[in-house]
Structure formats: structure tokens, C-alpha cells
Design an enzyme around this catalytic site. Structure first.
Site, mmCIF file in Angstrom:
data_model
loop_
_atom_site.group_PDB
_atom_site.id
_atom_site.type_symbol
_atom_site.label_atom_id
_atom_site.label_comp_id
_atom_site.label_asym_id
_atom_site.label_seq_id
_atom_site.Cartn_x
_atom_site.Cartn_y
_atom_site.Cartn_z
ATOM 1 C CD GLN A 1 -6.673 -4.781 3.179
ATOM 2 O OE1 GLN A 1 -7.807 -5.151 2.882
ATOM 3 N NE2 GLN A 1 -6.235 -3.575 2.901
ATOM 4 C CE LYS B 1 -6.981 -0.470 5.076
ATOM 5 N NZ LYS B 1 -6.879 0.325 3.859
ATOM 6 C CB CYS C 1 0.769 1.483 0.522
ATOM 7 S SG CYS C 1 0.038 3.092 0.270
ATOM 8 C CG ASP D 1 -1.047 -4.584 8.878
ATOM 9 O OD1 ASP D 1 -2.226 -4.304 9.186
ATOM 10 O OD2 ASP D 1 -0.451 -4.065 7.915
ATOM 11 C CG HIS E 1 0.062 -1.200 3.728
ATOM 12 N ND1 HIS E 1 0.444 0.003 4.280
ATOM 13 C CD2 HIS E 1 -0.982 -0.918 2.899
ATOM 14 C CE1 HIS E 1 -0.325 0.967 3.802
ATOM 15 N NE2 HIS E 1 -1.194 0.442 2.956
#
Lengths: 410, 163
Positions: free
Chosen positions: A203, A226, A368, A200, A124
Site C-alpha cells: 500500500q 496497485k 484480508c 510489506d 494483511h
């Protein structure tokens, strides 16, 4: 334990809202931002109605209470991701700010011109641009683990790529392809090469049982909104020795122990990295979101999403066959509940616009991740993504609305 | 507010059969790229200006039905026009895109009057089919992408000739 989705749906008031067409809201964009259960909304409202005061300052009762609520939320979030001491859990504005914190505070202290940083082609922008900025500003070299044609990272050159790098930053799950990356393998390889590992988890953390130690991360970043929590709250977990050795990122109140006209002494962890009044109600909301997910059980959350993703892959393949291209791994167990697709030659924007008429919300665009789009040779995809409140009827609604889209543009 | 307001038949026709698709050799033609960072759409305008006239114009790139049809209709509308005429069409189109639904109630509103004046300056013809886009605010950028790119191309062509 399996997820009782019908019961879960009752906890999300937005699912009952009226829609222009008279139908129901079919929300398939949780990879962009999830909806919020009543318990999160209540926790934040209750906080403002009964407790609000600035934290870590007041000596009066409600200020102490607000501080306690915020620090309890920190403890909960730490337990949720398998962190050790709570001072390793730092609150920031969002996942993007967390990654910028690492790039700026750790990066500027540890990287020099010519030093190498290893990323992947599927990142991302939040885990790309901060490093591209260091490339411009410090002259660091960026390398990339490529994407294979099977939707997984191609690790065949990993040993060569990792040789001599100072830092490896990798997503645990692609927000476009749903690909679950072999974080542990990459981390072990990186550590053997002497590199620091940034994960990261934006998600990943909302959808899979997360243990930062098992992943082999040195830093792990994710965002609250999220994960059934509010916007405006991100979480960076980092190892104590790394955080201790880093300079602060943002300067201001709260992050200092002492300030003189000729200098300052930073505060201890975690407040060293939390300049200014923090998003207190948002930490409380995030704590409630974590409580909610733990009550469901993250194993059950993951099992539900594997099952629903499998149903979606089968349904879309059966109904649309060669008219639809689904990107990413084909095996539900190797991916999250994120389905990016191309349908006939209808542009994703137009798909999303027509689906909206049926109350079906999907994302259209580059998500993104423009370098990944270039790698795939496309400008944009439509993307449907699932969470705890989605079920098979949502997939069916998507498929029905896609039929309508096709009819409209044919 | 139905889909038919957005996707008029003429828009779909230009989307399915875009006019003036292709490339021009650059130079002599000016080549300008436009991006919509929101959705990743990109458009390439090739512009051949001779003696103050848009002698030829081709459109490349990829995008949604709105951006592609807008580009196609734009090419048809400005090809053969003088540069000042082409600029007037750009102004009129962008004025149409900036008019909001309440415009009929906006008596005495300076912006609305200015926009109306600019629109009265030229006949937009088929392009008026894109008027429905203003009711879908996120799509306005799709419709204006090629126009902003053309504007930049005219600027560059003017600068090249002045230089």
C-alpha cells in the site's frame, strides 16, 4: 508541483466506460487494485506486437530486445524505490508471493523451533499466513505489536517484544486503516536487537515516495497492479548479502547455473529467485507505470492524496456525523488515502451493493485482515480508497450514494 | 436489474426484525458455525432435534441483510419440521439458488429439470423472495450460508443420535 487530476483522468480509458445507470464510473477501490493509464496498456501491447520472445535465452535480435526491455524495467523499478544494484530487485507474481519467498527461503534457512518472529496486529493476510505456516511447520514463535486505540501501532512494549526476535515483518501502511507505521523506528529497534526487517510495501510504494534505505528495510515487497501496473507482477527488493545467503525458493528453468542428475547450482542474483519464464510483458508494463508515476512526481501524488483524504474526512464527518464511524488515524498526514468506515448499522455488503447502483465502487469485507477486524470488534467494513485519478467530485458522489443507501434501508 | 429484485420488502422485514434470534444451550442443542470467507460474515445455528423433529432452532452471528434475512426465513421454515422435511427444504432452497437467469430457456437441461423437481417438492413460500439473489452472483453465498450451516447441523445431530 501539484497534480493536474483532470489531465490525469484523461490518461485512464476505463474512466470513460459506460455505466449501467448512465452515470460515470466512480472508482474508489484502488487499495485493492488500481486502474491503468494508456501508456501502460500501450507499452504492453507494443511489446507483444513488436518484440515478444523468451528472455535470457535466445541469441536472436528480438529475444535480446525482450531481455533488454525486461532488465530496463528492473532498473527503473529499482530507481523508483531507491534500491542500490538492480540485482537486488526480484520479480515475482505478486506481493504475496514475494513475502512467501522471504518466509520460505530466508525463514527456512534461518529459523528453528522456538525462534521468535515479530509481526503486527494490522498485517494483511499476505504478511501473516506465511509466518503462521512457519509456526505450524517449524514451531517458530509469533509475537505481535498491538494496535492502539488511536489507529496507530502501540510501540510502548516494543523493546520487550523485539528482544530476541530473529525477524520483524511489518506493513508500511495498513490496507484497512490507512495507518502509516513508523517503519524506520521499528527497523532501527529491530536491527539493534539483531533482527532482519521485512517491510510489506504493497500500500505504501504506490502512494508515497519510497526509499528502501531510508525506511531501514532489509526486504521490501510490493505489487504492480496497485501501482498503475498490470496484474501478475510483484517486486521483492532485498539486500545483496541476505539474498546471496538464502537458498532458492521455486526451482526450475532460469534460476539455475547448472543442473546434474545429482544436484544443481543456482543462478546468480536476481535470476536465482526467478524460476521459469517470467511475466515479461508485465515487467514492461510495470516499467511504464513507474515512468508515469515519476512524471507526475511521487511528492505530488502524496500531496494530492493527503489533500483528498482530508477533504473526504471533513465531508463525511460533516454530512454523516455520528452515523458514521471512520477507522484509523484522524490526521490525513498520518495516513494514506484509505478510508474504512461503518455507516449506521447497514452491513458493508449492503452499502457496497447500493453504492454500485450509482457507479460508486467501494470494497466491503474484512480486507484480508481478519485479526485486525477482530481487534476492532467488527466483522467487516466498507472501504473507499483513492489514487491519482480521484478528486473531490468522487468523494461527493460517495456521500450522495450513501444518502441513497440510508434512504433505501431506513 | 434493479435493487428491488434483490432487496424485496419481505427480505428487509426479516433483516430489520429477525425471527428466532438467540441461543440454545449446547448440549443438548447442536451448535454449528458457518463462515463466508469472502466477506467475514459468520452465522451460528443452534439446533434442537428431538425424535426426528426440529424442535427448536436459534440463529446467532452477524452478516449482511441477505444472509441475515435468509437465516431468519430459514428458521421459520424448518422449525417444527421433521428432519427429512427440513432436508427437503434445504434442497429446494439450494436448487433455487443454483438456477440461473436463463433457466426458462433451458428446455431439456438436466440440471434445470432436477432443480425444478426439487423445488416442486416443497413450497418455499416467503423464501421465494430470495430468488432475485441469483441475479447478483456474489451474493448467492450470503443467501446460502445459513442453509449450509443448518445442513451441517442436521448431519451432526443425526450422528450424535446414531452414536
Amino acid at each position: 508541483m501539484t497534480l493536474d487530476v483532470a489531465r490525469v483522468q484523461k490518461d485512464f480509458p476505463i474512466l470513460d466506460r459506460a455505466m449501467p445507470g448512465g452515470g460515470r464510473l466512480v472508482y474508489l477501490d484502488s487499495a485493492a487494485s488500481s486502474q491503468k493509464p494508456q501508456s501502460v496498456l500501450d507499452a504492453m501491447t507494443r511489446y507483444y506486437e513488436t518484440t515478444h520472445a523468451n528472455v535470457h535465452r535466445g541469441v536472436y535480435g528480438i529475444a535480446e530486445e525482450a531481455t533488454r526491455l525486461m532488465e530496463e524495467a528492473r532498473d527503473k523499478v529499482g530507481r523508483f524505490i531507491g534500491a542500490g544494484p538492480s540485482h537486488e530487485v526480484i520479480f515475482a507474481k505478486n506481493g504475496t508471493e514475494c513475502l512467501n519467498l522471504v518466509a520460505n527461503a530466508w525463514g527456512r534457512a534461518n529459523l528453528r523451533s522456538g525462534d521468535a518472529v515479530l509481526l503486527t496486529e494490522i498485517e494483511h493476510h499476505a504478511n501473516l499466513v506465511p509466518w503462521l505456516m512457519l509456526r505450524e511447520q517449524l514451531g517458530v514463535e509469533l509475537r505481535y505489536i498491538p494496535l492502539g486505540d488511536d489507529g496507530h501501532l502501540d510501540l510502548s512494549e516494543l523493546d520487550r517484544l523485539v528482544d530476541g526476535v530473529k525477524l520483524v515483518a511489518v506493513t508500511a501502511m495498513s490496507n484497512v486503516l490507512g495507518t502509516l507505521t513508523p517503519v524506520r523506528l521499528i527497523a532501527d529497534t529491530a536491527h539493534a536487537a539483531g533482527a532482519v526487517v521485512v517491510v510489506d510495501g504493497a500500500q505504501y510504494a504506490p502512494h508515497l515516495p519510497t526509499n528502501v534505505g531510508d525506511l531501514g528495510a532489509d526486504f521490501f515487497a510490493f505489487t504492480g497492479h496497485k501501482l498503475l501496473g498490470p496484474t501478475g507482477i510483484g517486486v521483492l527488493w532485498g539486500k545483496t548479502e541476505l539474498l546471496e545467503a538464502m537458498p532458492p525458493f521455486l526451482g526450475g528453468g532460469e534460476m539455475i547455473r547448472d543442473v546434474r542428475l545429482d544436484g544443481f547450482t543456482p543462478n546468480e542474483l536476481p535470476w536465482k529467485f526467478e524460476a521459469g519464464t517470467p511475466p515479461i510483458a508485465e515487467t514492461v508494463g510495470l516499467g511504464a507505470a513507474v515512468d508515469y508515476l515519476e512524471a507526475l512526481g511521487m511528492d505530488a501524488v502524496r500531496a494530492h492524496e493527503v489533500e483528498l483524504t482530508g477533504y473526504a474526512l471533513r465531508t463525511l464527518a460533516a454530512r454523516f456525523g455520528p452515523d458514521m464511524t471512520i477507522y484509523g488515524p484522524t490526521e490525513p498526514a498520518e495516513r494514506g488515502g484509505v478510508i474504512s468506515f461503518a455507516y449506521k448499522d447497514i452491513h458493508p455488503h449492503d452499502i457496497s451493493q447500493v453504492l454500485d447502483q450509482s457507479g460508486v465502487c467501494v470494497r466491503a469485507g474484512h480486507h484480508c485482515a481478519k485479526p485486525l477486524m477482530r481487534r476492532l470488534g467488527i466483522g467487516a467494513t466498507a472501504r473507499a480508497s483513492f489514487y491519482v485519478y480521484n478528486d473531490e467530485s468522487d468523494v461527493d458522489a460517495l456521500a450522495d450514494a450513501l444518502d441513497a443507501t440510508s434512504a433505501f434501508f431506513s | 436489474m434493479g435493487l428491488e429484485d434483490l432487496y424485496r420488502e419481505i427480505i428487509l422485514d426479516h433483516y430489520r426484525s429477525p425471527r428466532n434470534r438467540g441461543e440454545l444451550e449446547s448440549p443438548p442443542a447442536v451448535r454449528v458455525e458457518g463462515y463466508n470467507p469472502l466477506c467475514g460474515d459468520e452465522i451460528v445455528v443452534y439446533l434442537d432435534v428431538q425424535d426426528g423433529v426440529v424442535a427448536d432452532l436459534k440463529i446467532g452471528g452477524q452478516g449482511c441483510s441477505i444472509s441475515q434475512s435468509s437465516a431468519s426465513m430459514m428458521a421459520a421454515a424448518v422449525k417444527g419440521k421433521t428432519v427429512p422435511e427440513a432436508r427437503a427444504v434445504i434442497r429446494a432452497f439450494k436448487a433455487m439458488m443454483s438456477i440461473h437467469e436463463q433457466r426458462l430457456d433451458a428446455d431439456g437441461d438436466d440440471a434445470a429439470e432436477k432443480a425444478a423437481a426439487e423445488m416442486a417438492e416443497v413450497k418455499l413460500g416467503d423464501l421465494e423472495a430470495l430468488q432475485g439473489v441469483v441475479r447478483f452472483p456474489v451474493r448467492i453465498k450470503c443467501a446460502t450460508l445459513s442453509w449450509n450451516t443448518l445442513q451441517q447441523g442436521l448431519d451432526e445431530a443425526g450422528a450424535a443420535q446414531a452414536g
